[in-house]
Motif scaffolding. Structure first.
Motif, mmCIF file in Angstrom:
data_model
loop_
_atom_site.group_PDB
_atom_site.id
_atom_site.type_symbol
_atom_site.label_atom_id
_atom_site.label_comp_id
_atom_site.label_asym_id
_atom_site.label_seq_id
_atom_site.Cartn_x
_atom_site.Cartn_y
_atom_site.Cartn_z
ATOM 1 N N ALA A 75 0.840 -1.191 0.000
ATOM 2 C CA ALA A 75 0.000 0.000 0.000
ATOM 3 C C ALA A 75 0.878 1.243 0.000
ATOM 4 C CB ALA A 75 -0.892 0.000 1.234
ATOM 5 N N PRO A 76 0.437 2.330 -0.617
ATOM 6 C CA PRO A 76 1.241 3.548 -0.625
ATOM 7 C C PRO A 76 1.396 4.120 0.768
ATOM 8 C CG PRO A 76 -0.953 3.977 -1.490
ATOM 9 C CD PRO A 76 -0.852 2.486 -1.320
ATOM 10 N N ASN A 77 2.492 4.806 0.972
ATOM 11 C CA ASN A 77 2.770 5.395 2.264
ATOM 12 C C ASN A 77 1.955 6.682 2.402
ATOM 13 O OD1 ASN A 77 3.864 6.538 4.580
ATOM 14 N ND2 ASN A 77 5.943 5.844 4.112
ATOM 15 N N PRO A 78 1.045 6.781 3.379
ATOM 16 C CA PRO A 78 0.211 7.987 3.502
ATOM 17 C C PRO A 78 1.018 9.223 3.865
ATOM 18 C CG PRO A 78 -0.078 6.554 5.393
ATOM 19 C CD PRO A 78 0.741 5.791 4.415
ATOM 20 N N ASP A 79 2.182 9.047 4.476
ATOM 21 C CA ASP A 79 2.978 10.204 4.874
ATOM 22 C C ASP A 79 3.933 10.674 3.777
ATOM 23 O OD1 ASP A 79 1.992 10.498 7.495
ATOM 24 O OD2 ASP A 79 3.113 8.719 8.090
ATOM 25 N N GLN A 80 3.890 10.009 2.622
ATOM 26 C CA GLN A 80 4.771 10.400 1.532
ATOM 27 C C GLN A 80 4.106 11.558 0.791
ATOM 28 O OE1 GLN A 80 6.049 7.085 -0.695
ATOM 29 N NE2 GLN A 80 7.638 8.186 -1.808
ATOM 30 N N SER A 81 4.148 12.715 1.407
ATOM 31 C CA SER A 81 3.429 13.882 0.911
ATOM 32 C C SER A 81 4.342 14.955 0.352
ATOM 33 C CB SER A 81 2.587 14.491 2.047
ATOM 34 O OG SER A 81 3.421 14.828 3.140
ATOM 35 N N GLY A 82 5.637 14.685 0.226
ATOM 36 C CA GLY A 82 6.557 15.686 -0.297
ATOM 37 C C GLY A 82 6.385 15.899 -1.786
ATOM 38 N N PRO A 83 7.056 16.874 -2.335
ATOM 39 C CA PRO A 83 6.914 17.169 -3.766
ATOM 40 C C PRO A 83 7.573 16.103 -4.626
ATOM 41 C CG PRO A 83 8.629 18.531 -2.799
ATOM 42 C CD PRO A 83 7.994 17.786 -1.655
ATOM 43 N N THR A 84 7.142 16.023 -5.864
ATOM 44 C CA THR A 84 7.768 15.136 -6.839
ATOM 45 C C THR A 84 8.973 15.848 -7.452
ATOM 46 O OG1 THR A 84 5.663 14.059 -7.330
ATOM 47 C CG2 THR A 84 7.416 13.850 -8.973
ATOM 48 N N SER A 85 10.085 15.178 -7.478
ATOM 49 C CA SER A 85 11.313 15.793 -7.964
ATOM 50 C C SER A 85 12.059 14.836 -8.867
ATOM 51 C CB SER A 85 12.209 16.215 -6.782
ATOM 52 O OG SER A 85 12.561 15.074 -6.012
ATOM 53 N N ASP A 86 12.948 15.409 -9.652
ATOM 54 C CA ASP A 86 13.804 14.633 -10.547
ATOM 55 C C ASP A 86 15.145 14.409 -9.843
ATOM 56 O OD1 ASP A 86 15.295 13.492 -12.543
ATOM 57 O OD2 ASP A 86 15.103 15.157 -13.965
ATOM 58 N N PRO A 87 15.487 13.187 -9.485
ATOM 59 C CA PRO A 87 16.743 12.968 -8.749
ATOM 60 C C PRO A 87 17.989 13.258 -9.583
ATOM 61 C CG PRO A 87 15.789 10.875 -9.390
ATOM 62 C CD PRO A 87 14.774 11.922 -9.736
ATOM 63 N N TYR A 88 17.836 13.360 -10.908
ATOM 64 C CA TYR A 88 18.977 13.654 -11.774
ATOM 65 C C TYR A 88 19.181 15.154 -11.986
ATOM 66 C CZ TYR A 88 18.795 8.682 -12.950
ATOM 67 O OH TYR A 88 18.802 7.311 -12.886
ATOM 68 N N ASP A 89 18.267 15.956 -11.487
ATOM 69 C CA ASP A 89 18.370 17.407 -11.661
ATOM 70 C C ASP A 89 19.326 17.967 -10.613
ATOM 71 O OD1 ASP A 89 18.071 20.067 -12.136
ATOM 72 O OD2 ASP A 89 15.879 20.098 -11.979
ATOM 73 N N ARG A 90 20.440 18.482 -11.061
ATOM 74 C CA ARG A 90 21.487 18.955 -10.166
ATOM 75 C C ARG A 90 21.609 20.477 -10.169
ATOM 76 N NH1 ARG A 90 25.374 16.336 -8.292
ATOM 77 N NH2 ARG A 90 26.904 17.899 -8.978
ATOM 78 N N ARG A 91 20.577 21.173 -10.618
ATOM 79 C CA ARG A 91 20.688 22.621 -10.731
ATOM 80 C C ARG A 91 20.652 23.323 -9.378
ATOM 81 N NH1 ARG A 91 15.960 23.759 -14.913
ATOM 82 N NH2 ARG A 91 15.038 22.088 -13.652
ATOM 83 N N GLY A 92 19.838 22.858 -8.463
ATOM 84 C CA GLY A 92 19.662 23.552 -7.200
ATOM 85 C C GLY A 92 20.464 22.931 -6.069
ATOM 86 N N GLU A 93 20.275 23.525 -4.870
ATOM 87 C CA GLU A 93 20.929 23.008 -3.679
ATOM 88 C C GLU A 93 20.132 21.830 -3.125
ATOM 89 O OE1 GLU A 93 23.758 24.000 -2.568
ATOM 90 O OE2 GLU A 93 24.047 25.785 -3.818
ATOM 91 N N LEU A 94 20.766 21.077 -2.251
ATOM 92 C CA LEU A 94 20.082 19.956 -1.611
ATOM 93 C C LEU A 94 18.997 20.468 -0.673
ATOM 94 C CD1 LEU A 94 22.942 17.442 -0.773
ATOM 95 C CD2 LEU A 94 21.066 17.127 -2.367
ATOM 96 N N SER A 95 17.902 19.742 -0.623
ATOM 97 C CA SER A 95 16.798 20.110 0.257
ATOM 98 C C SER A 95 17.091 19.666 1.688
ATOM 99 C CB SER A 95 15.493 19.466 -0.228
ATOM 100 O OG SER A 95 14.444 19.703 0.681
ATOM 101 N N THR A 96 16.730 20.514 2.630
ATOM 102 C CA THR A 96 16.934 20.190 4.051
ATOM 103 C C THR A 96 15.618 20.218 4.826
ATOM 104 O OG1 THR A 96 17.388 22.537 4.520
ATOM 105 C CG2 THR A 96 19.280 21.110 4.044
#
Length: 443
Positions: free
Chosen positions: A412-433
């Motif tokens: 079953a999907p994780n109900p707490d997985q509510s973060g944004p969808t991102s591209d793990p190969y996109d290296r333009r920005g800083e790491l999220s904290t």
């Protein structure tokens, strides 16, 4: 030329001789005109000697020598050289043509070119002979290491299900480098920083590369083995923290902060070769020391372990704002999973695989040894940040736990997985904290 071997005797000058007693040579003048007009010439002594010798023993032509009397040289057919002879005219034995030396030179050049471009050789082989799945793969162009922060994300790749035979199918990392050694500033551009000379700064960068390779690309470490080579490069305090995290992993002491590791019961690395992209930069720390900044993305292809299906069907943990410091159940690293000491061998075939993408931004500080008590050839972290794509959230047992598509429907999907969808190969920005558990658009 007439030769007077025995000239006639001079006239005596008697009237009976018809000379009236007068010497016929009395009025003779031996000038240049007389010499040029002479009809009889005296031969040299050597010429007379050779002529007398050759009357009894004619000369023998030794061969190989030519004179103006021999006529024109015979033409060679098809540019073939005449057979060589020795000074006595005897034919010389022909030397066998040496064919092994040119062959060894060609093979050596081919091996060197193949070693310098392993990816190109693999692509050439796949294009000509296929990739083991019955179809020829398109050639892959190698991507150079980054020279700075990229301004765009990697272009989309035709979606394809990766398998054990084709673990990089559908991934933009397929043409990334496979080692850290190709990254970093050009040694010729490194200058003196603080109290460290150019050679010392270059050696510090190489030390950082050794650690990154041992912590993130060593097949034994990635397969779950103890990262002894990486630990040996850390300073005393950092090493103590890393060993504590390995012994009792938890939210606050997570070994994934330091190393990339997978539990062989859940996910098994495929191929032992991983892709990496990123950059290294160097600057002063303002205290006569050096800061080495690294920002790398590592991509790991994985196949399911023996417990992967059961783990996917198990209930997912509910995430709390801050998990407790105690290790998660079953997270004690002293209970060694299968394959920790010896990586599990790959099984070829069309088994579906997946990929986990890990990005790390680390800063290493090299202190002024005159002001700080530090060990030589040891690393001291100034900062380390990391995030992972396609790894189960809320689990702090010291391993990455990827999701496999063949088992996705069982859980079953994780109900707490509510973060944004991102591209793990996109290296333009800083790491999220922000600590949010999001989803990835591709792996």
């Amino acid at each position: 030329m007439p030769i007077a071997e025995d000239p006639e005797p001079r006239p005596s000058g008697h009237p009976k001789d018809g000379t009236d007693g007068k010497d016929p040579f009395a009025d003779l003048v031996l000038d240049e005109e007389f010499v040029r007009g002479a009809t009889v010439k005296e031969q040299a002594g050597r010429t007379r000697m050779l002529a007398a010798r050759w009357q009894h023993t004619p000369p023998v032509d030794p061969g190989g020598r030519r004179s103006v009397n021999d006529g024109p040289r015979p033409k060679r057919r098809f540019a073939r050289r005449p057979r060589p002879v020795d000074p006595w005219g005897n034919p010389r034995p022909r030397r066998a043509r040496e064919w092994r030396t040119p062959l060894f030179v060609v093979l050596t050049v081919a091996l060197v070119l193949a070693a310098l471009n392993v990816d190109g050789l693999r692509s050439w082989y796949s294009t000509r002979f296929g990739d083991g799945s019955g179809s020829a793969a398109a050639p892959v162009r190698s991507v150079a290491p980054e020279s700075g922060r990229p301004t765009t994300a990697p272009p989309p790749v035709d979606p394809a299900q990766p398998t054990v035979d084709r673990p990089w199918a559908g991934s933009p990392a397929e043409n990334w480098p496979t080692g850290i050694e190709v990254f970093g500033p050009d040694p010729s551009t490194v200058t003196r920083i603080g109290v460290f000379g150019a050679d010392q700064v270059a050696a510090q960068v190489e030390l950082v590369k050794r650690y990154l390779a041992a912590a993130n690309l060593d097949p034994r470490t990635v397969a779950g083995g103890r990262p002894e080579a990486a630990l040996a490069l850390l300073g005393p305090e950092d090493r103590a923290e890393a060993e504590k995290a390995l012994a009792t992993p938890s939210y606050d002491d997570d070994p994934l902060t330091w190393f990339s590791r997978f539990d062989a019961r859940d996910a098994i690395p495929v191929g032992g070769v991983y892709r990496v992209q990123g950059s290294i930069s160097v600057e002063g720390d303002g205290k006569r020391g050096v800061l080495v900044h690294t920002d790398f993305t590592y991509v790991y292809p994985l196949r399911p372990g023996p417990d992967a299906a059961g783990r996917a069907a198990a209930p997912k943990p509910s995430l709390s704002p801050r998990p407790p410091r105690d290790p998660a159940p079953g997270g004690n690293a002293t209970a060694k999973p299968v394959g920790l000491v010896t990586p599990v061998a790959d099984v070829p075939g069309d088994t579906w695989t997946t990929r986990t993408v890990v990005r790390r931004a680390d800063t290493f500080r090299f202190y002024d040894p005159a002001k700080f008590s530090v060990e030589r050839d040891r690393l001291y972290f100034q900062r380390h940040l990391s995030e992972s794509g396609n790894s189960e959230c809320g689990v702090y047992d010291g391993w990455y736990h990827p999701q496999f598509d063949q088992f996705a429907a069982a859980g079953a999907p994780n109900p707490d997985q509510s973060g944004p969808t991102s591209d793990p190969y996109d290296r333009r920005g800083e790491l999220s904290t922000d600590g949010l558990c999001g989803t990835v658009s591709r792996s």
